[in-house]
Design an enzyme around this catalytic site. Structure first.
Site, PDB file in Angstrom:
ATOM      1  N   SER A 254     -15.960   5.611  14.064  1.00 47.93           N
ATOM      2  CA  SER A 254     -16.869   5.969  15.161  1.00 47.93           C
ATOM      3  C   SER A 254     -17.953   4.907  15.269  1.00 47.93           C
ATOM      4  CB  SER A 254     -17.497   7.348  14.912  1.00 47.93           C
ATOM      5  OG  SER A 254     -18.173   7.384  13.673  1.00 47.93           O
ATOM      6  N   TYR A 256     -21.726   3.109  16.338  1.00 45.32           N
ATOM      7  CA  TYR A 256     -23.151   3.380  16.080  1.00 45.32           C
ATOM      8  C   TYR A 256     -23.846   4.041  17.250  1.00 45.32           C
ATOM      9  CZ  TYR A 256     -23.366   0.128  12.048  1.00 45.32           C
ATOM     10  OH  TYR A 256     -23.213  -0.500  10.840  1.00 45.32           O
ATOM     11  N   SER A 287     -17.364   6.906   9.659  1.00 50.24           N
ATOM     12  CA  SER A 287     -18.515   6.401  10.416  1.00 50.24           C
ATOM     13  C   SER A 287     -18.589   4.885  10.275  1.00 50.24           C
ATOM     14  CB  SER A 287     -19.808   6.991   9.843  1.00 50.24           C
ATOM     15  OG  SER A 287     -20.081   6.381   8.563  1.00 50.24           O
ATOM     16  N   ASP A 288     -19.376   4.271  11.142  1.00 47.42           N
ATOM     17  CA  ASP A 288     -19.736   2.898  10.877  1.00 47.42           C
ATOM     18  C   ASP A 288     -20.802   2.940   9.788  1.00 47.42           C
ATOM     19  OD1 ASP A 288     -20.066   0.042  13.114  1.00 47.42           O
ATOM     20  OD2 ASP A 288     -20.022   0.180  10.921  1.00 47.42           O
ATOM     21  N   TRP A 289     -21.113   1.774   9.253  1.00 46.36           N
ATOM     22  CA  TRP A 289     -21.856   1.676   8.000  1.00 46.36           C
ATOM     23  C   TRP A 289     -23.335   2.044   8.110  1.00 46.36           C
ATOM     24  CZ3 TRP A 289     -17.163   1.557   7.244  1.00 46.36           C
ATOM     25  CH2 TRP A 289     -16.521   1.172   6.047  1.00 46.36           C
TER      26      TRP A 289
END
Ligand code: GLC
Length: 718
Positions: A254, A256, A287-289
């Site tokens: 996903s 940000y 998720s993105d980081w």
């Protein structure tokens, strides 16, 4: 090890991000474990056509095994499977722990879209960037690239490749334009599918990213993208749907940003209504980081399964459970997605190789990198027979990128390569006389050298200082221009020698107005990877005829494009961009989408439609004869655009709906067959919440690029 903004963001945001090895179940201040006695019976799960299609293994047995595990795992143990362990790679990969007692292997993730992540501190093949691979218009070639990258990340113990990036190129100033493949939905989807099939053919999970509408870098962590449902469905999602349904992507990352007021990890419309319920996605969503997760229970109920790279938010999951914000069956849904991926890809039965240098930068992979770079170079201008250069031509090389190892962004897509062949090294390797003038201010002696040369090659364009990922790279571009000093250099050498060849390196469109007519030839060489210098030389000296076709439009001015706003907290994405916008506005680009010259010419004839009408669930088959009317063997990319005639909704004047390639000897003719599913012509009817294939007339337009489609025929959908 580059922590960059992640380490900072973590420390600032929460002070205690590093999940260590502990599971989130006990990290929220030691709340009592919910599961004193495991008398929990998980809900039964009936395999579906989608889960069976997703699973390379025996899905029915795997689903039953997961159900058993869900009855045995404690809540804390389930939560521990749903997040990474920290803001640094562990033994070279981003780790999501498994649970050895239950035979759960966990996940070991690595970037990226251009090869083995530089975060590993191991060297890998630096492939040409995604946009250059997009310029090959060859999904089968991209499948080989995906398989090669998968082998290289497996050689350091990874089993998830954080790629491909398939966010559509809405505007060429996007900092990560180089990572994706195209401004066009159909072309983008075809290339992304090819890559994913290749990666997963090696048993590696592809994590297709960034879902969704992530096309600005500088405001990426917060920008709220307002996009109407029809534009979302028709422009920003179809390539993700194909990644899920056609390539069975094992995972989705996903994005940000926000879409219509909700962060993507909290966006149930994207993650559940569409991705799960409509498309049948059976893998896991990560998720993105760091700044890509904005909730604990509410993210999971929206459809997020794994928080990466550490439990910044998910460490409060027990609290969310105790507060009734989420139930254990909700957790079970997420854990099932995570375990299905691990078991269906056989990660539990495969011995992980922690280090096999022999699998990295192999002769095969380097040759593939060179092949792709050669195929991706786009010849934009070739006057007065400038190219190909004679094998004995004496060449003077100037320009900011002449001897730069210019392989692209230094963000998460970066690769550490043992060697990078620069343009200068590639040209010198041809064996002809090559003189490198390093100063951009030419001395009198330099001027004499330039004037005396058979040709001057200006290797210029952009570098990772001009464009890349935000925070850990350069972010979005300021404009679409070459640096002024480079334009001055081009003018200076053009005043001394008519044979000037400009090599543009960069992730997407670079404007050429003001100097284009002062030079005889221009090629776009993107960021061509570790073998790029050889590819550039092979094309300039005619060892290979250029085959690249532009995966984006090059306008005559930035004002001809929709505005690029990388500062406002909210932006609106419209239905039109790229060639569809230019066509709609009646604006002519300097170089059209799909454009590219080569060292021969082609003729198109005998366009034939298999039928004059097709059913809404049918397909139209089209054939066309292509002849090489020149003296050099070369490859042509045949493009098929469709215009809807009399549609009841606004449409682009034409959309790319199919393409194919043919390699022809001089005087050779081949018949190219293309297929257009009628469903590809549908528009999304927001009122009906359904796709509609209009029973109207459509015009098929076939030719070498979007602005040159000489052969036209019409057909109807019944
Ligand atoms: C970055 C990028 C993403 C990458 C991830 C891990 O922020 O947005 O593409 O895969 O973090 O490096």
């Amino acid at each position: 090890m580059r922590l960059g903004w992640w380490g900072l963001a973590c420390a600032v945001a929460l002070g205690a991000c590093d999940g260590g090895g502990g599971d989130a179940g006990t990290m929220d201040g030691g709340a009592p474990a919910v599961d004193a006695a495991r008398d929990y019976v998980p809900e039964p799960f009936e395999p579906t056509a989608e889960t069976r299609a997703y699973c390379a293994g025996d899905d029915d047995a795997i689903e039953a095994r997961i159900t058993t595990l869900l009855g045995q795992l404690s809540v804390a143990e389930k939560i521990a499977l749903m997040h990474g362990v920290g803001t640094a790679v562990v033994e070279r990969t981003w780790l999501v722990e498994g649970n050895e007692a239950y035979g759960i292997p966990g996940l070991h993730m690595l970037d990226g879209p251009r090869g083995l992540s530089a975060f590993t501190e191991a060297n890998g093949t630096a492939f040409p960037v995604g946009m250059m691979r997009g310029a090959t218009w060859d999904p089968a070639l991209e499948e080989r690239v995906g398989a090669a990258m998968a082998r290289e990340i497996q050689s350091v113990g990874a089993d998830v490749l954080l790629a491909p990036t398939i966010n559509i190129l809405r505007h060429p100033r996007w900092g990560r334009a180089q990572e994706t493949y195209s401004e066009d939905v159909h072309h983008l989807g075809a290339m992304g599918v090819g890559f994913i099939l290749g990666v997963q053919s090696e048993g590696v999970i592809a994590s297709v990213k960034h879902y969704a509408a992530n096309s600005i870098e500088d405001t990426r962590h917060t920008v709220d993208v307002t996009v109407d449902e029809r534009t979302l469905r028709e422009i920003y999602l179809p390539h993700f749907r194909r990644a899920v349904q056609d390539a069975r992507a094992g995972s989705v990352m996903s994005a940000y940003n926000q879409v219509n007021g909700l962060y993507c990890d909290l966006n149930g419309h994207l993650l559940t209504d569409i991705l799960r319920d409509e498309w049948g996605f059976a893998g896991f969503v990560e998720s993105d980081w760091i700044l890509g997760t904005h909730g604990d229970g509410e993210s999971v109920t929206a459809g997020l399964d794994i928080e990466m790279p550490s439990p910044t938010e998910f460490r409060f999951m027990q609290r969310a459970l105790a507060a009734g914000e989420i139930t254990e069956p909700d957790l079970d849904d997420a854990v099932r997605h995570i375990l299905r991926a691990q078991f269906c890809f056989g990660l539990d039965t495969r011995e992980r190789v922690l280090d096999d240098p022999s699998a990295r930068e192999t002769a095969e992979h380097l040759a593939l990198a060179r092949e792709v770079a050669t195929r991706g170079i786009v010849l934009l201008r070739n006057e007065a027979g400038a190219l190909p250069l004679a094998p004995t031509a004496s060449v003077v090389v100037v320009g900011r990128n002449a001897d730069v190892e210019n392989i692209g962004d230094e963000g998460s897509s970066d690769v550490s390569s043992s060697e990078v062949i620069t343009a200068l090294e590639g040209l010198a390797a041809q064996g002809t006389s090559v003189t490198h003038l390093t100063s951009s201010a030419l001395s009198a002696a330099d001027e004499a050298t330039v004037a005396a040369a058979d040709a001057v090659v200006v290797v210029t364009g952009l570098t990772s200082d001009d464009e890349g990922e935000a925070d850990i790279g350069a972010g979005d571009r300021e404009d679409l221009l070459l640096p002024a000093a480079e334009i001055a250099l081009i003018e200076a050498v053009a005043a001394l020698n008519p044979r000037v060849i400009v090599v543009l390196e960069g992730g997407s469109a670079i404007l050429v107005e003001g100097w284009v007519d002062d030079v005889e030839a221009i090629v776009h060489a993107f960021y061509p990877g570790s073998q790029g210098g050889h590819a550039i030389a092979d094309v300039l000296f005619g060892v290979e005829a250029p085959a690249g076709r532009l995966p984006f439009s090059v306008p005559t001015q930035e004002a001809d494009l929709p505005p690029f706003d990388n500062t406002s907290p909210g932006v609106t994405y419209g239905y039109f961009h790229g060639y569809r916008h230019l066509d709609n506005e009646g604006l002519s680009p300097r170089y059209p989408f799909g454009f590219g010259l080569t060292y021969t010419t082609f003729a198109y004839a005998n366009l034939s439609l298999a039928a004059s009408s097709v059913a809404p669930d049918g397909s139209l088959t089209v054939t066309v004869d292509v002849t090489n009317t020149g003296a050099t063997r070369a490859r042509e990319t045949v493009q098929l655009y469709v215009a809807a005639i009399g549609s009841r909704v606004p449409r682009a004047p034409q959309d790319l709906r199919a393409f194919g390639q043919v390699e022809l000897d001089p005087a050779e003719t081949q018949t190219v067959e293309l297929t257009v599913p009628a469903s590809d012509l549908a528009f999304y009817d927001v009122d009906a919440s359904a796709w509609e294939v209009e029973a109207i007339e459509y015009e098929v337009r076939v030719g070498p690029h979007s602005a040159d489609t000489p052969l036209r025929e019409t057909f109807r959908v019944e």
